[in-house]
Design an enzyme around this catalytic site. Structure first.
Site, short mmCIF file in Angstrom:
data_model
loop_
_atom_site.label_atom_id
_atom_site.label_comp_id
_atom_site.label_asym_id
_atom_site.label_seq_id
_atom_site.Cartn_x
_atom_site.Cartn_y
_atom_site.Cartn_z
CD GLN A 110 -2.95 0.70 0.21
OE1 GLN A 110 -3.25 -0.25 -0.36
NE2 GLN A 110 -3.50 1.96 -0.49
CD1 TRP A 146 -7.64 10.18 -7.20
CD2 TRP A 146 -9.39 8.97 -7.63
NE1 TRP A 146 -8.72 11.08 -7.66
CE2 TRP A 146 -9.76 10.28 -8.04
CE3 TRP A 146 -10.30 7.94 -7.78
CZ2 TRP A 146 -10.88 10.72 -8.51
CZ3 TRP A 146 -11.44 8.15 -8.33
CH2 TRP A 146 -11.91 9.60 -8.66
CB VAL A 147 -3.73 5.12 -4.10
CG1 VAL A 147 -2.67 4.15 -3.28
CG2 VAL A 147 -3.60 5.11 -5.60
CB ALA A 148 -6.49 4.03 1.20
CB SER A 156 -5.75 0.51 2.15
OG SER A 156 -6.12 -0.08 0.78
CG ASP A 163 -9.48 -2.62 -6.45
OD1 ASP A 163 -10.53 -2.26 -5.69
OD2 ASP A 163 -8.46 -1.97 -6.72
CD GLU A 198 -11.53 3.16 -5.85
OE1 GLU A 198 -11.59 2.21 -5.28
OE2 GLU A 198 -10.44 4.17 -5.49
CG HIS A 200 -12.81 -1.06 -3.71
ND1 HIS A 200 -11.86 -0.63 -3.27
CD2 HIS A 200 -13.58 -1.12 -2.41
CE1 HIS A 200 -11.62 -1.18 -2.06
NE2 HIS A 200 -12.88 -1.40 -1.27
#
Length: 316
Positions: A185, A213-215, A220, A229, A277, A280
């Site tokens: 991550q 968009w990306v934790a 996450s 995903d 998303e 997801h």
């Protein structure tokens, strides 16, 4: 319409009963003015000459019909009348065979309803988002998927059932990301920041945009082992166009049947802290997934109301 001999016998018997009833009433009741009874016989299309010669049934008033004697099946048989017993209706199951059980599918309500808050274990509804990090003592038991990726073992069977059902519908879903370690991550997050910096963002702006968009590591859902995903085999880009694929349309409609929810809906970004998303999915268990789906709420809204409802029960 064709008349069988049995049907003719039934009509004749009813006519005799009606005549007997009227005769009895005539003996007891005072004389009254007689009124003509409709006695017109209409020939139906395709009717045989034999059927056309059958006696015409007189018009019987409701109050007169109520006085007619009830004929039991055994009496009718003794009188030579044909008795037809309807057969029980056999149910058609989901696979089209007789007497097979129907799946209990709840149609999506036209309007969202108030959530019911079914019982759930803590791991099912553990909230991880930009404001709620993973607990320091968090642990997960993973199980490896056929493609080599891993998920929480408690979501394994429902996930495989969902993907198999999707494939049986003629579609090709593909998991492009499942469980992620802290290091994985961190790499994805820093990589997103670097790309935004190269595009001209300031450090602060790049971190804020990357987090949509990306934790940020530690926030996450992929680190839970409960998030995946899933994309279409024919279109694997993580863009809004993903929602147009047949695979995503199927998953959005059916994921709740297998305990999953679309975690980041299009109209809830300000609440979830994550952009839309359409790929997801988060596992929460079947009952909770149905409750969230029917309520029209995102997970943050749902859990807030759940906490308030439980607090109200304790103070009541």
């Amino acid at each position: 319409m064709r008349w069988s001999k049995g049907a003719a016998a039934v009509l004749t018997a009813l006519l005799l009963l009606t005549t007997a009833v009227r005769a009895g009433e005539a003996d007891k009741a005072p004389a009254r003015e007689e009124r003509p009874i409709l006695n017109v016989r209409l020939t139906l299309p395709g009717e045989t000459e034999e059927a056309a010669k059958l006696p015409v049934m007189p018009v019987i008033k409701p109050e007169e019909a109520a006085k007619l004697p009830v004929i039991k099946p055994e009496e009718a048989k003794q009188a030579g009348m044909t008795v037809v017993t309807p057969e029980p209706v056999k149910s058609q199951g989901g696979n089209g065979t007789e007497n097979s059980p129907r799946p209990e599918v709840s149609p999506k309500p036209a309007e969202p309803r108030d959530p019911m808050f079914p019982e759930a274990e803590d791991w099912q509804i553990l909230l991880v988002n930009p404001w709620n990090e993973l607990p320091e003592d968090f642990e997960v038991t993973l199980k490896t998927l056929p493609d080599g990726q891993k998920v929480d073992e408690r979501a394994y069977e429902d996930l495989n059932a969902m993907l198999e059902a999707c494939r049986e519908a003629g579609l090709r879903p593909k998991i492009c990301s499942a469980y992620r370690t802290q290091s994985k991550q961190t790499y994805l997050y820093n990589n997103k920041i670097a790309r935004l910096r190269n595009a001209g963002y300031s450090r602060k702006a790049a971190e804020a945009e990357a987090g949509r968009w990306v934790a940020r590591p530690g926030t996450s859902e992929h680190q839970l082992g409960l998030a995946l995903d899933i994309v279409s085999q024919s279109y694997q880009a993580l863009t809004k166009k993903q929602e147009k694929t047949a695979e995503q349309k199927w998953l959005m409609e059916h994921c709740w049947e297998y305990g999953f929810i679309l975690r980041y809906p299009n109209d809830k970004s300000e609440i979830t802290g994550i952009g839309y998303e359409p790929w997801h999915y988060r596992y929460v268990g079947r009952e909770v997934a149905l409750d969230i789906r029917d309520s029209g709420l995102c997970m943050e809204e749902y859990l807030l109301l759940r906490e308030e409802a439980l607090a109200a029960e304790h103070t009541a």
